[in-house]
Motif scaffolding. Structure first.
Motif, short mmCIF file in Angstrom:
data_model
loop_
_atom_site.label_atom_id
_atom_site.label_comp_id
_atom_site.label_asym_id
_atom_site.label_seq_id
_atom_site.Cartn_x
_atom_site.Cartn_y
_atom_site.Cartn_z
N LEU A 656 -6.47 -20.31 14.54
CA LEU A 656 -5.39 -20.75 13.65
C LEU A 656 -4.04 -20.66 14.34
N ILE A 680 -3.67 -24.94 8.95
CA ILE A 680 -4.84 -24.55 8.16
C ILE A 680 -5.70 -25.77 7.85
N LEU A 684 -9.44 -25.70 9.37
CA LEU A 684 -10.42 -25.22 8.39
C LEU A 684 -11.79 -25.90 8.55
N VAL A 728 -7.14 -16.87 7.26
CA VAL A 728 -6.28 -17.88 6.64
C VAL A 728 -5.30 -17.24 5.66
#
Length: 751
Positions: A656, A680, A684, A728
């Motif tokens: 990330l 994100i 993801l 996250v």
């Protein structure tokens, strides 16, 4: 470009061919739980100056652990039994007698001035008296020497190493380096000897091991009187072979035993896990790997097929590396190895997702150019996530011992093999596939020309998760409080490796199947009992502490299956993961986390390094808390799972933050929350696909792997879910809050 492709192809073929050869010709070493091994029972003896009490026995156990590591025996089991006995179980030992001899050596190393040769009345055979002023011992040739009091001991030695000097004619010898006051003491001892003329026995220095002169070299004529050798180094020479030199260096490095030990028993023992558990674990591994491969193929089509082939090659390379290095494979290690096969797909997923971005955004005109860009753009995230894991693996290996050190070896091999399989083997296969005319005409067949279900949903909904980072921090804080209350209210159920327990040995009328005894004891309420065959007709049961009523029930259960079972030993045993090993593991882990923070701070910014470590601590506390609420044991298997979860957590956070850094370079003035939201959405799909792939294997291990792997798989499933969440919704909000405290700094665009 064609030349680089050929080089990668040749390198991949060479490594695969070598790995296949090693896998066929070099058998892997199996641990006690899979194969059994040799059991030694050692007993400590008191001396005129030291009592062989429990404290001295514990110190002796730690010295023995260091010697066993030096012998090359990985994953041993050492426990204190009663007041002054130590049970040592060694997997795969080829020469048990040699191992017993090395373990039983007192290793009292001393350095003495030589006062001269003994006269005819000197008794060259008498032992060293207590605190002698002058004593007589024969040198290597049998000439009796009069020795002064010891000037140095093994405690003054920093390190010893076996060396071979072919040019100087010394052959095999042992180099010794002194430290601290030992350097000055060595200079003083050799300086006094140098005052005597060449050829005078008093110019020699005697090196004594366990009351025997192993070397008495003469100080070189170049050394000045009263000056001595000031570099704090010397050589122990003699008629050493390679094994003798290595054993001597091992004994010197390991230190002297606090009290003498003698071998009172030696026998073979069976595996702590039965054939049924091993077979069930193998089936679970096969089913989980197949499901993971099918999932990757379903998501990435042709690229998924090639990634599955790369995973097979990864497994071959890893297995060959374990065999070549002589690493010992235990059941937790085997489960971790199988799990690493599932996690090795992570690098492939990173590449394929970046290639999808390049192609669907129309930045690349063909799947081939998109794939090349995907490998190039994903390399930074792959390198950073794997280097942080390699740092942890290296420090666990060098600073820890026992099973933690073995985990570091397996982890390091897995990381290197996964990088090679993804960046070399899979790349060669993928580039060859997309170059085919049929594939170029059908770009959707590659799996790169579609965005994927996860990315489509994220694009439509466009979640703005970082608009209110405090909300997610509050959720994480609540989860920490809930987990912490479980630790405070229910407590941590430490396994027998940490607390010790009870060892009962039975003599049976004939061979008894340990599998049947394990099953019967589990049905009777003792699911954590460790059952092993012992000798030709014996059985040992190792459990948590038992009451008298529980011991009677265990004995009755064994007797029902054995026909007759007579107790020959019933003793309390100490923890196999002793205090010193646990302290070393914690120190190694703390140093590893610190090193990871420094690396991430250098590669990104200190706020991102801090956020990654905070997320990691968050995952560890929650995992331990959940196990506390569930009443599950925290044992050696859980420790391996915990270390694996730490690796997951750091990897997810690094992926990330790597995308945040990339976006910050492109938009240096953009607010960090907006950049993080965009990162994100882009990362993801990789996190979800990698997590699902690993979850297939973990679910298979939990469902089919039997009781021996249920807790291991459960811990990793919990860690997988919590780690995905924290990377996250914990690490990112922490980074944003820390960034807001330093508003004069923009997100770092360093590479």
């Amino acid at each position: 470009m064609k030349r680089s492709v050929r080089v990668r192809a040749l390198l991949a073929l060479a490594v695969i061919a070598l790995s296949l050869y090693i896998a066929i010709t070099v058998p892997v070493r199996l641990g006690l739980d899979l194969r059994g091994g040799t059991q030694l029972v050692l007993q400590t003896r008191s001396t005129p100056t030291t009592d062989a009490d429990s404290e001295a026995t514990d110190r002796t156990l730690e010295v023995l652990r260091g010697r066993i590591d030096g012998l090359g025996v990985a994953e041993p089991t050492l426990v204190r039994s009663g007041e002054n006995r130590i049970i040592v179980e060694l997997p795969g030992v080829q020469d048990p007698k040699r191992a017993a001899d090395v373990l039983g050596r007192t290793a009292q190393l001393t350095f003495h001035p030589v006062l001269g040769t003994a006269d005819s009345s000197g008794d060259a055979s008498r032992p060293l008296p207590k605190r002698p002023r002058v004593h007589v011992l024969p040198d290597e040739s049998g000439t009796p020497l009069r020795l002064g009091a010891a000037a140095l001991t093994g405690e003054d030695v920093k390190e010893a190493a076996a060396r071979f000097d072919q040019q100087g004619g010394a052959g095999w010898h042992v180099t010794v380096d002194f430290e601290g006051d030992g350097r000055a003491g060595w200079a003083r001892l050799t300086g006094e000897a140098a005052c005597h003329p060449a050829g005078d026995p008093a110019r020699r220095v005697a090196i004594v091991l366990d009351d025997k002169v192993i070397s008495s070299p003469q100080v070189d004529p170049s050394v000045a009187c009263r000056t001595g050798i000031r570099d704090g180094a010397t050589q122990i020479t003699g008629s050493f072979g390679p094994e003798e030199a290595r054993e001597l260096s091992l004994l010197v490095n390991g230190g002297a035993l606090p009290v003498p030990v003698e071998t009172v028993e030696q026998r073979t023992v069976g595996p702590t896990l039965g054939a049924q558990a091993i077979t069930a674990s193998a089936w679970a591994a096969a089913i989980g790997t197949a499901l993971t491969s099918l999932f990757i193929i379903g998501v990435y089509r042709l690229m998924g097929v090639l990634a599955a082939v790369g995973l097979v090659c990864y497994g071959l390379v890893s297995y060959a590396a374990l065999s070549a290095l002589g690493a010992t494979l235990t059941l937790p290690g085997l489960a971790g190895f199988v799990l690493a096969i599932g996690m090795a797909v992570d690098a492939n997923v990173l590449v394929f997702e970046r290639a999808r971005e390049e192609y669907t955004a129309r930045r690349r005109p063909s799947t081939r150019s998109a794939l090349t860009a995907g490998f190039r753009n994903a390399f930074s995230a792959i390198a950073d996530s794997n280097i942080t894991t390699l740092i942890a693996a290296a420090l666990l290996f060098f600073l820890a011992s026992g099973p933690v050190r073995g985990f570091g070896v397996t982890l390091g091999i897995g990381v290197l093999a996964s990088m090679f399989s993804a960046l070399v083997i899979t790349r060669v296969l993928a580039e060859a596939a997309v170059s085919r005319p049929r594939v170029r005409r059908r770009p959707r067949l590659t799996g790169i020309a579609t965005t994927g279900a996860v990315r489509d949903r994220l694009t439509r909904r466009n979640p703005r998760l970082m608009r209110r980072p405090r909300r997610w921090l509050a959720v994480s804080a609540a989860a920490l409080v809930l987990a912490g209350s479980g630790i405070a209210v229910r407590g941590i159920d430490l396994g027998v490796e940490f607390t010790g327990g009870r060892l009962i040995e039975y003599a049976t009328t004939g061979p008894v199947d340990p599998d049947r005894v394990r099953t019967a004891l589990a049905d009777a309420g003792f699911p954590r009992a460790v059952v092993q065959s012992s000798g030709e007709a014996g059985l040992t049961v190792r459990t948590d502490p038992l009451t008298n009523a529980e011991e009677t029930e265990v004995t009755g259960t064994v007797g029902e299956l054995a026909g007759r079972a007579d107790k020959v030993r019933d003793e309390l045993i100490g923890p196999s993961l002793g205090e010193e090993l646990r302290r070393g593991a914690l120190i190694a882990l703390a140093v590893a986390l610190g090193a990871q923070f420094v690396y991430l701070a250098a590669r990104f910014r200190w706020v991102f390094g801090t956020a990654a470590v905070v997320a990691l601590a968050h995952d560890v506390v929650i995992l331990v808390g959940v196990f506390a609420w569930l009443g599950r044991p925290v044992d050696g298997v859980f420790l391996a799972a915990l270390l694996t979860v730490i690796g997951y957590s750091v990897n997810d956070s690094v992926v990330l933050f790597d995308r945040v850094r990339e976006l910050a370079r492109k938009s240096p003035g953009a607010p960090l929350p907006d950049i993080t939201d965009q990162a994100i959405v882009q990362t993801l799909p990789r996190t979800v696909n990698t997590g699902i792939g690993a979850a297939f294997i973990l679910t298979a291990l939990a469902a089919f792997g039997g009781s021996s792997l249920t807790d291991f798989a459960l811990a990793l499933l919990i860690g997988l879910v919590v780690g995905t969440y924290s990377s996250v919704l914990t690490a990112a909000p922490v980074a944003i809050r820390l960034h807001h405290r330093t508003p004069h700094r923009q997100p770092s665009g360093r590479t």
